[in-house]
Design a protein around this motif. Structure first.
Motif, PDB file in Angstrom:
ATOM      1  N   UNK A 450       1.063  -1.177   0.119  1.00  0.00           N
ATOM      2  CA  UNK A 450      -0.025  -0.111  -0.428  1.00  0.00           C
ATOM      3  C   UNK A 450       0.549   1.324   0.353  1.00  0.00           C
ATOM      4  N   UNK A 451       1.607   0.695   0.346  1.00  0.00           N
ATOM      5  CA  UNK A 451       2.660   2.550   0.588  1.00  0.00           C
ATOM      6  C   UNK A 451       2.606   2.797  -0.524  1.00  0.00           C
ATOM      7  N   UNK A 452       4.135   1.715  -1.161  1.00  0.00           N
ATOM      8  CA  UNK A 452       4.353   2.479  -2.904  1.00  0.00           C
ATOM      9  C   UNK A 452       3.602   2.410  -3.449  1.00  0.00           C
ATOM     10  N   UNK A 453       2.401   1.812  -3.497  1.00  0.00           N
ATOM     11  CA  UNK A 453       1.507   2.162  -4.800  1.00  0.00           C
ATOM     12  C   UNK A 453       1.196   3.588  -4.415  1.00  0.00           C
ATOM     13  N   UNK A 454       1.104   4.163  -3.019  1.00  0.00           N
ATOM     14  CA  UNK A 454       0.680   5.238  -3.060  1.00  0.00           C
ATOM     15  C   UNK A 454       1.739   6.347  -2.858  1.00  0.00           C
ATOM     16  N   UNK A 455       2.854   6.011  -2.893  1.00  0.00           N
ATOM     17  CA  UNK A 455       4.146   6.905  -3.196  1.00  0.00           C
ATOM     18  C   UNK A 455       4.251   7.036  -5.008  1.00  0.00           C
ATOM     19  N   UNK A 456       3.767   5.668  -5.638  1.00  0.00           N
ATOM     20  CA  UNK A 456       3.360   5.561  -7.212  1.00  0.00           C
ATOM     21  C   UNK A 456       2.622   7.261  -7.398  1.00  0.00           C
ATOM     22  N   UNK A 457       1.485   7.048  -6.790  1.00  0.00           N
ATOM     23  CA  UNK A 457       0.107   7.234  -7.705  1.00  0.00           C
ATOM     24  C   UNK A 457       0.969   9.612  -6.687  1.00  0.00           C
ATOM     25  N   UNK A 458       1.759   9.370  -6.040  1.00  0.00           N
ATOM     26  CA  UNK A 458       1.490  10.836  -5.634  1.00  0.00           C
ATOM     27  C   UNK A 458       2.509  11.056  -6.390  1.00  0.00           C
ATOM     28  N   UNK A 459       3.334  10.258  -7.532  1.00  0.00           N
ATOM     29  CA  UNK A 459       4.526  11.061  -8.403  1.00  0.00           C
ATOM     30  C   UNK A 459       5.425  10.691  -7.619  1.00  0.00           C
ATOM     31  N   UNK A 460       6.022  10.156  -6.550  1.00  0.00           N
ATOM     32  CA  UNK A 460       7.068  10.293  -5.986  1.00  0.00           C
ATOM     33  C   UNK A 460       7.433   8.814  -6.645  1.00  0.00           C
ATOM     34  N   UNK A 461       8.370   8.995  -7.386  1.00  0.00           N
ATOM     35  CA  UNK A 461       8.655   7.226  -8.459  1.00  0.00           C
ATOM     36  C   UNK A 461       9.898   7.008  -7.322  1.00  0.00           C
ATOM     37  N   UNK A 462      10.931   8.109  -6.987  1.00  0.00           N
ATOM     38  CA  UNK A 462      12.369   7.770  -6.132  1.00  0.00           C
ATOM     39  C   UNK A 462      12.227   6.655  -4.733  1.00  0.00           C
ATOM     40  N   UNK A 463      11.760   8.104  -4.551  1.00  0.00           N
ATOM     41  CA  UNK A 463      10.620   6.667  -3.239  1.00  0.00           C
ATOM     42  C   UNK A 463      10.194   5.285  -3.698  1.00  0.00           C
ATOM     43  N   UNK A 464       9.464   5.511  -4.231  1.00  0.00           N
ATOM     44  CA  UNK A 464       8.569   4.064  -4.518  1.00  0.00           C
ATOM     45  C   UNK A 464       9.282   3.096  -4.666  1.00  0.00           C
ATOM     46  N   UNK A 465      10.327   3.247  -5.494  1.00  0.00           N
ATOM     47  CA  UNK A 465      11.350   2.405  -6.092  1.00  0.00           C
ATOM     48  C   UNK A 465      11.918   1.839  -5.218  1.00  0.00           C
TER      49      UNK A 465
END
Length: 718
Positions: A450-465
């Motif tokens: 859930x965390x990385x999905x939300x990070x990705x959809x917020x546009x924070x791709x580096x944090x999501x990765x």
């Protein structure tokens, strides 16, 4: 010292006049051993630190209180166990006695017996007679009154240190804490609640700054590493003075095969139980657990249990499932858990931890608390095995309640950055506790997904990765490579890699994952179909449209068969087909764009993310087929909708603005095309960096648009 004569035989009867009845006592004392402290003139802590790092301002304030004529003051040094409160008190003691000519008096105030014996020894030092002391010991005279009477009449100004007063009731109940014009009182305690210390000046003692913490290690273990090595070790130890002292002592006293600081830091990272290694730096601690990080905080926990707050222990064990980074207090609101921690006792338990300096509140936009990392590791180390699974399950439940299950709205939620370290810390704790069940491990893995999905959809791709990569490594150790949650985390790795512009790497990741999903779940499984769509995106950018079209059609047909033609995921797959570059496949799909947008509006609503994507892709398809008059209003609507729902700097909003700039240029609106493209360029360079493929595309596009504008602008006749 006068107090050492208290053991003389006293065979005669003594009579004391009280304010009421007369008490006649015959006391036979046959030279029993002295039970008080050996000295109140020296701190019983061995050798004081040669250099006290980063306490200059604090000690400077205290030095003002022992200047000539100063008195009638009480200072309270409070903070977490191991932060060096006693070291600060010792530094002031040395200054007061050696440079200010004050009499220094030091009393252990950790329990009633030690405090009473020490304070009576102070009275003896200040001239109390044997008969006065005997009366105080036998309850025939108020002991505290005797002590303070002699302190008030002291021929020398003094500094009285009441060390380790972690239970303030010991001081209050006996009336031991007072002021006197002849001296200054300094109390060290973990008890931070101000109501315990009326009229006292409270001074907080925290962990050391990074540079000073590194210097402490260099002071204690010179020649074992560079300042940078020391700083890295200090960070791992949370810059806690006690832990730094133990680590420095360990490094300095190794004989057979000495370690460097770098090796010590590596061993700390690798050990499943770093606390055991830290404690190896202690020498002879006797029975005083304050000198060990594994035991120093147990004193506070025992005190909380003694105050009828066992829930505080449970709460601290729950906190030990998370990180030492700031933790949102909202996480604990209305916490109904399968733990001996009722929801109506959480507030009391937290107050108990705060009062004993076991955690602290952190100011900021989000109300948080922070608990020291070494403390959390120490608590986790001794948490009973039978409680660990329930604690980890409760920690996962609270995180799941705070992380969005479908993060389509509120994508700029600032809690994501705050919750991220706690999700990863929970995964690490789950991996270190063998008692954790598979169900609890999967709950923790779901938090990460859930965390990385939300990070990705917020546009924070580096944090999501970054988060997805760490989470995948941690989860697969516990659940195995073929667990569906591991595979879904790998999906997020591939998708974030794509968005960061590493297209070939993303395509390879998606292909490998698709093979594994087909093997584990089957070729028509929903996760396999989703990965088909994910793989089609980098293939389109890499100039492989035929394979991209095949994968898109496979996903659309598979989702329609599984979920029906109007399911959001089916409509999403259909919308993806509109993103293709010009070609025979696009010509077949482009006319379906407006119809697809109408279907999405009818089934999902105008502001649903799939509807927004469909309208944007429809505008792109109309543009790619040279239908500029239809594309322009569609592109404007798509940009306005994305700005309204996601903000101006959201990546897809920028994509919508970039498309609008292209449509405007094609329609001959060169000035506005340049203006819109300039906005996109500025944001992409700031967010994605100058070398990202999307940044390169918009820069090239902007150069063409400016050239067209220059050619279309008539020359200035002047």
């Amino acid at each position: 010292m006068t107090g050492q004569n208290d053991g003389r035989a006293a065979d005669q009867g003594r009579v004391y006049q009280a304010s009421g009845d007369q008490h006649i006592v015959e006391h036979h004392h046959h030279a029993t051993a002295w039970t008080g402290p050996d000295s109140v003139r020296r701190p019983p802590i061995g050798r004081a630190p040669a250099i006290l790092r980063d306490r200059g301002e604090l000690v400077g304030r205290l030095k003002e209180a022992v200047t000539e004529g100063a008195g009638n003051t009480v200072f309270v040094l409070h903070g977490l166990g191991g932060c060096g409160k006693t070291a600060v008190a010792c530094a002031l003691f040395e200054h007061a006695t050696r440079e200010r000519g004050r009499l220094g008096l030091w009393v252990n105030a950790s329990d009633q017996a030690s405090l009473r014996a020490g304070m009576l020894a102070v009275a003896a030092d200040r001239g109390a007679r044997d008969d006065e002391l005997m009366a105080a010991r036998n309850g025939l005279r108020a002991a505290a009154d005797l002590v303070w009477d002699h302190l008030d009449r002291s021929d020398l100004p003094w500094l009285l240190v009441l060390d380790n007063a972690d239970d303030p009731a010991v001081l209050r109940d006996g009336g031991w804490l007072r002021t006197s014009p002849r001296g200054t009182v300094l109390v060290t305690t973990r008890q931070a609640a101000g109501h315990w210390w009326p009229a006292a000046e409270l001074l907080y003692v925290g962990v050391l700054p990074r540079a000073e913490a590194a210097q402490v290690l260099c002071d204690l273990a010179p020649g074992t590493g560079s300042v940078e090595d020391a700083a890295a070790v200090a960070d791992r130890l949370g810059r806690l003075p006690l832990a730094l002292t133990l680590a420095g002592g360990f490094l300095a006293h190794q004989v057979i095969a000495p370690w460097t600081m770098e090796e010590y830091g590596r061993r700390l990272r690798e050990r499943p139980d770093p606390i055991e290694l830290i404690d190896q730096g202690a020498t002879d601690t006797g029975n005083d657990s304050r000198h060990l990080v594994s035991g120093t905080w147990q004193l506070s926990l025992n005190s909380l249990v003694g105050q009828n707050l066992p829930e505080a222990v449970t709460l601290l064990r729950l906190l030990a499932c998370w990180s030492n980074d700031p933790l949102p207090l909202s996480l604990l609101a209305d916490a109904h858990l399968d733990l001996p921690l009722p929801a109506n006792r959480v507030e009391l338990a937290l107050r108990g931890l705060l009062d004993h300096s076991l955690t602290e509140l952190v100011p900021g936009d989000i109300r948080c608390l922070r608990t020291h990392g070494v403390l959390l590791d120490s608590v986790a180390r001794v948490t009973p095995a039978g409680e660990r699974d329930r604690l980890a399950a409760a920690a996962a439940e609270l995180l799941l309640r705070s992380l969005p299950a479908s993060p389509e709205r509120g994508l700029r939620d600032s809690r994501l950055a705050v919750l991220a370290p706690h999700v990863l810390a929970l995964l690490r704790r789950v991996g270190s506790w063998p008692e954790i069940s598979a169900g609890t491990a999967e709950s923790a893995a779901t938090c990460a997904l859930r965390l990385v999905t939300a990070q990705h959809r917020s546009g924070d791709y580096a944090s999501a990765l970054a988060a997805a990569g760490q989470a995948t490594d941690l989860v697969r150790r516990r659940l195995g490579d073929d667990n569906v949650l591991v595979l879904r985390l790998r999906q997020r790795i591939g998708k974030a890699t794509d968005r960061l512009g590493r297209l070939e790497e993303a395509a390879d990741l998606h292909r490998e994952l698709l093979d594994d999903l087909e093997r584990v779940c089957g070729p028509e499984a929903p996760d396999a179909l989703t990965t088909c769509l994910h793989l089609s995106r980098p293939l389109t950018w890499l100039g492989q449209p035929s394979e991209a079209v095949r994968l898109m059609h496979r996903a659309a047909a598979g989702r329609a068969a599984l979920l029906g033609p109007w399911h959001p995921l089916t409509l999403e797959a259909r919308a993806c087909l509109l993103e293709l570059p010009p070609g025979p496949d696009l010509e077949r799909e482009a006319p379906a764009g407006p119809e697809l947008v109408a279907d999405c509006r009818r089934e999902l609503g105008a502001d649903h993310p799939v509807t927004l994507s469909a309208e944007l892709n429809c505008a792109g398809a109309l543009f790619n087929t040279a239908q500029y008059s239809e594309a322009l209003p569609s592109a404007r609507r798509a940009l306005a909708a994305h700005e309204r729902c996601f903000g101006t700097d959201y990546p897809i909003t920028l994509a919508a603005r970039s498309l609008l700039s292209s449509v405007l240029h094609a329609a001959g609106e060169y000035q506005e095309a340049v203006e819109q493209a300039e906005i996109v360029r500025e944001w992409r360079e700031r967010i994605l960096g100058p070398e990202h493929p999307w940044t390169t595309v918009i820069r090239d596009k902007l150069a063409r648009f400016r050239s067209s504008l220059a050619e279309a602008t008539p020359p200035d006749p002047t």
